[in-house]
Motif scaffolding. Structure first.
Motif, mmCIF file in Angstrom:
data_model
loop_
_atom_site.group_PDB
_atom_site.id
_atom_site.type_symbol
_atom_site.label_atom_id
_atom_site.label_comp_id
_atom_site.label_asym_id
_atom_site.label_seq_id
_atom_site.Cartn_x
_atom_site.Cartn_y
_atom_site.Cartn_z
ATOM 1 N N VAL A 29 0.846 -1.200 0.000
ATOM 2 C CA VAL A 29 0.000 0.000 0.000
ATOM 3 C C VAL A 29 0.879 1.247 0.000
ATOM 4 N N GLY A 30 1.890 1.289 0.854
ATOM 5 C CA GLY A 30 2.780 2.451 0.906
ATOM 6 C C GLY A 30 3.497 2.678 -0.413
ATOM 7 N N SER A 31 3.957 1.621 -1.043
ATOM 8 C CA SER A 31 4.650 1.739 -2.335
ATOM 9 C C SER A 31 3.716 2.261 -3.422
ATOM 10 N N LYS A 32 2.502 1.760 -3.438
ATOM 11 C CA LYS A 32 1.541 2.219 -4.443
ATOM 12 C C LYS A 32 1.201 3.693 -4.232
ATOM 13 N N LEU A 33 1.034 4.076 -2.982
ATOM 14 C CA LEU A 33 0.754 5.487 -2.696
ATOM 15 C C LEU A 33 1.927 6.369 -3.093
ATOM 16 N N TYR A 34 3.143 5.940 -2.745
ATOM 17 C CA TYR A 34 4.316 6.760 -3.082
ATOM 18 C C TYR A 34 4.509 6.864 -4.589
ATOM 19 N N THR A 35 4.255 5.782 -5.320
ATOM 20 C CA THR A 35 4.364 5.825 -6.778
ATOM 21 C C THR A 35 3.457 6.913 -7.340
ATOM 22 N N GLU A 36 2.221 6.938 -6.881
ATOM 23 C CA GLU A 36 1.267 7.937 -7.378
ATOM 24 C C GLU A 36 1.608 9.339 -6.889
ATOM 25 N N LEU A 37 1.946 9.481 -5.626
ATOM 26 C CA LEU A 37 2.272 10.808 -5.095
ATOM 27 C C LEU A 37 3.451 11.411 -5.842
ATOM 28 N N LEU A 38 4.509 10.649 -6.019
ATOM 29 C CA LEU A 38 5.696 11.178 -6.716
ATOM 30 C C LEU A 38 5.387 11.489 -8.170
ATOM 31 N N SER A 39 4.551 10.688 -8.794
ATOM 32 C CA SER A 39 4.129 10.972 -10.166
ATOM 33 C C SER A 39 3.410 12.317 -10.240
ATOM 34 N N GLN A 40 2.527 12.568 -9.286
ATOM 35 C CA GLN A 40 1.821 13.847 -9.266
ATOM 36 C C GLN A 40 2.775 15.006 -8.987
ATOM 37 N N LEU A 41 3.728 14.808 -8.099
ATOM 38 C CA LEU A 41 4.668 15.888 -7.767
ATOM 39 C C LEU A 41 5.569 16.230 -8.944
ATOM 40 N N LYS A 42 5.869 15.245 -9.781
ATOM 41 C CA LYS A 42 6.697 15.507 -10.971
ATOM 42 C C LYS A 42 5.987 16.419 -11.965
ATOM 43 N N GLN A 43 4.673 16.546 -11.842
ATOM 44 C CA GLN A 43 3.895 17.415 -12.729
ATOM 45 C C GLN A 43 3.799 18.844 -12.184
ATOM 46 N N THR A 44 4.445 19.101 -11.065
ATOM 47 C CA THR A 44 4.399 20.425 -10.438
ATOM 48 C C THR A 44 5.785 21.060 -10.517
ATOM 49 N N ASP A 45 5.944 22.192 -9.844
ATOM 50 C CA ASP A 45 7.260 22.839 -9.796
ATOM 51 C C ASP A 45 8.109 22.318 -8.637
ATOM 52 N N CYS A 46 7.682 21.211 -8.034
ATOM 53 C CA CYS A 46 8.454 20.618 -6.945
ATOM 54 C C CYS A 46 9.794 20.122 -7.480
ATOM 55 N N ARG A 47 10.858 20.533 -6.833
ATOM 56 C CA ARG A 47 12.209 20.136 -7.220
ATOM 57 C C ARG A 47 12.775 19.056 -6.302
ATOM 58 N N VAL A 48 12.457 19.158 -5.010
ATOM 59 C CA VAL A 48 12.989 18.240 -4.011
ATOM 60 C C VAL A 48 11.861 17.790 -3.086
ATOM 61 N N VAL A 49 11.837 16.475 -2.805
ATOM 62 C CA VAL A 49 10.902 15.911 -1.837
ATOM 63 C C VAL A 49 11.734 15.384 -0.669
ATOM 64 N N LEU A 50 11.303 15.719 0.528
ATOM 65 C CA LEU A 50 11.990 15.260 1.735
ATOM 66 C C LEU A 50 11.090 14.320 2.524
ATOM 67 N N GLY A 51 11.689 13.244 2.991
ATOM 68 C CA GLY A 51 11.042 12.365 3.953
ATOM 69 C C GLY A 51 11.737 12.578 5.285
ATOM 70 N N VAL A 52 10.980 12.884 6.311
ATOM 71 C CA VAL A 52 11.542 13.146 7.644
ATOM 72 C C VAL A 52 11.035 12.028 8.546
ATOM 73 N N LEU A 53 11.952 11.125 8.947
ATOM 74 C CA LEU A 53 11.570 9.872 9.581
ATOM 75 C C LEU A 53 12.142 9.722 10.976
ATOM 76 N N THR A 54 11.341 9.226 11.893
ATOM 77 C CA THR A 54 11.873 8.817 13.188
ATOM 78 C C THR A 54 12.786 7.616 12.956
ATOM 79 N N LEU A 55 13.932 7.623 13.608
ATOM 80 C CA LEU A 55 14.879 6.513 13.489
ATOM 81 C C LEU A 55 15.096 5.883 14.850
ATOM 82 N N PRO A 56 15.213 4.550 14.900
ATOM 83 C CA PRO A 56 15.176 3.617 13.770
ATOM 84 C C PRO A 56 13.738 3.358 13.309
ATOM 85 N N ASN A 57 13.612 3.072 12.024
ATOM 86 C CA ASN A 57 12.334 2.739 11.405
ATOM 87 C C ASN A 57 12.652 2.048 10.080
#
Length: 161
Positions: free
Chosen positions: A94-122
Motif C-alpha cells: 500500500v505504501g509503495s503504491k501510494l508513493y508511486t502515485e504521489l511522486l508521479s503527481q509531484l513531478k507534474q508540479t514545480d516541486c524540485r525536491v521531496v523530503l522524507g523526515v523519519l523517526t529513526l530507527p524505522n
C-alpha cells in the motif's frame, strides 16, 4: 484504488493516524488529534498540494500527501512527503503504491525536491524511501522525546528535477 482525498474520509484517516500517535514513535504528536484539527489540516494541505488515499472495498488502507517543508518562500519548490498505512495492512505494498502515485503527481508540479523526515530507527520506512531513490542526507540525534525515550530523526531527499 488510489484516488484524491475527500472530506468524508477524515474520520478514517484520523483513525489511521491516531493509532500511530498512541502506539508508536513514528509521529512526534503526543496526544491524539481531534477530528476538527485533522479536518483543518486536510483543508490546509489540499488547497495547494496532492493528498491521496488507497481504498479497498470502501475502507481506506493508507494515505499520502505532500506539504510545505518550511514557510519561507525560498523553500517553495521543496516539499515534505508523508505516508501512513493502516497498522494491520502492512506487507500489501500500500505504501509503495501510494508513493508511486504521489511522486508521479509531484513531478507534474514545480516541486524540485521531496523530503522524507523519519523517526529513526524505522527500518520499514527507510526501506520504502530508499526503494524510491531517496538518499539519507541528515541525521538529527535525540531531537524528539516520546515514551520516555530520546528519538533520532533522519532526513531523506529525492531530487525530482
Amino acid at each position: 484504488m488510489i484516488r484524491p482525498v475527500n472530506y468524508a474520509d477524515a474520520q478514517q484517516l484520523l483513525n489511521i493516524y491516531n493509532y500511530y500517535v498512541i502506539n508508536t514513535d513514528v509521529t512526534f504528536d503526543l496526544e491524539p488529534t481531534s477530528l476538527k484539527a485533522f479536518q483543518e489540516k486536510l483543508h490546509s494541505i489540499t488547497k495547494d498540494y496532492p493528498f491521496i488515499v488507497y481504498e479497498e472495498n470502501g475502507e481506506i488502507l493508507g494515505y499520502a500527501y505532500a506539504g510545505k517543508f518550511r514557510e519561507r518562500p525560498a523553500y517553495n519548490s521543496t516539499l515534505e512527503s508523508t505516508v501512513y498505512v493502516k497498522h494491520n495492512q502492512h506487507g500489501k505494498q500500500v505504501g509503495s503504491k501510494l508513493y508511486t502515485e504521489l511522486l508521479s503527481q509531484l513531478k507534474q508540479t514545480d516541486c524540485r525536491v521531496v523530503l522524507g523526515v523519519l523517526t529513526l530507527p524505522n527500518e520499514a520506512s527507510v526501506k520504502l524511501h530508499e526503494k524510491f531513490g531517496f538518499e539519507k542526507v541528515g541525521h538529527l540525534k535525540e531531537v524528539g522525546f516520546k515514551f520516555n525515550t530520546w528519538l533520532d530523526v533522519g532526513i531523506f531527499e529525492l531530487k525530482l528535477a
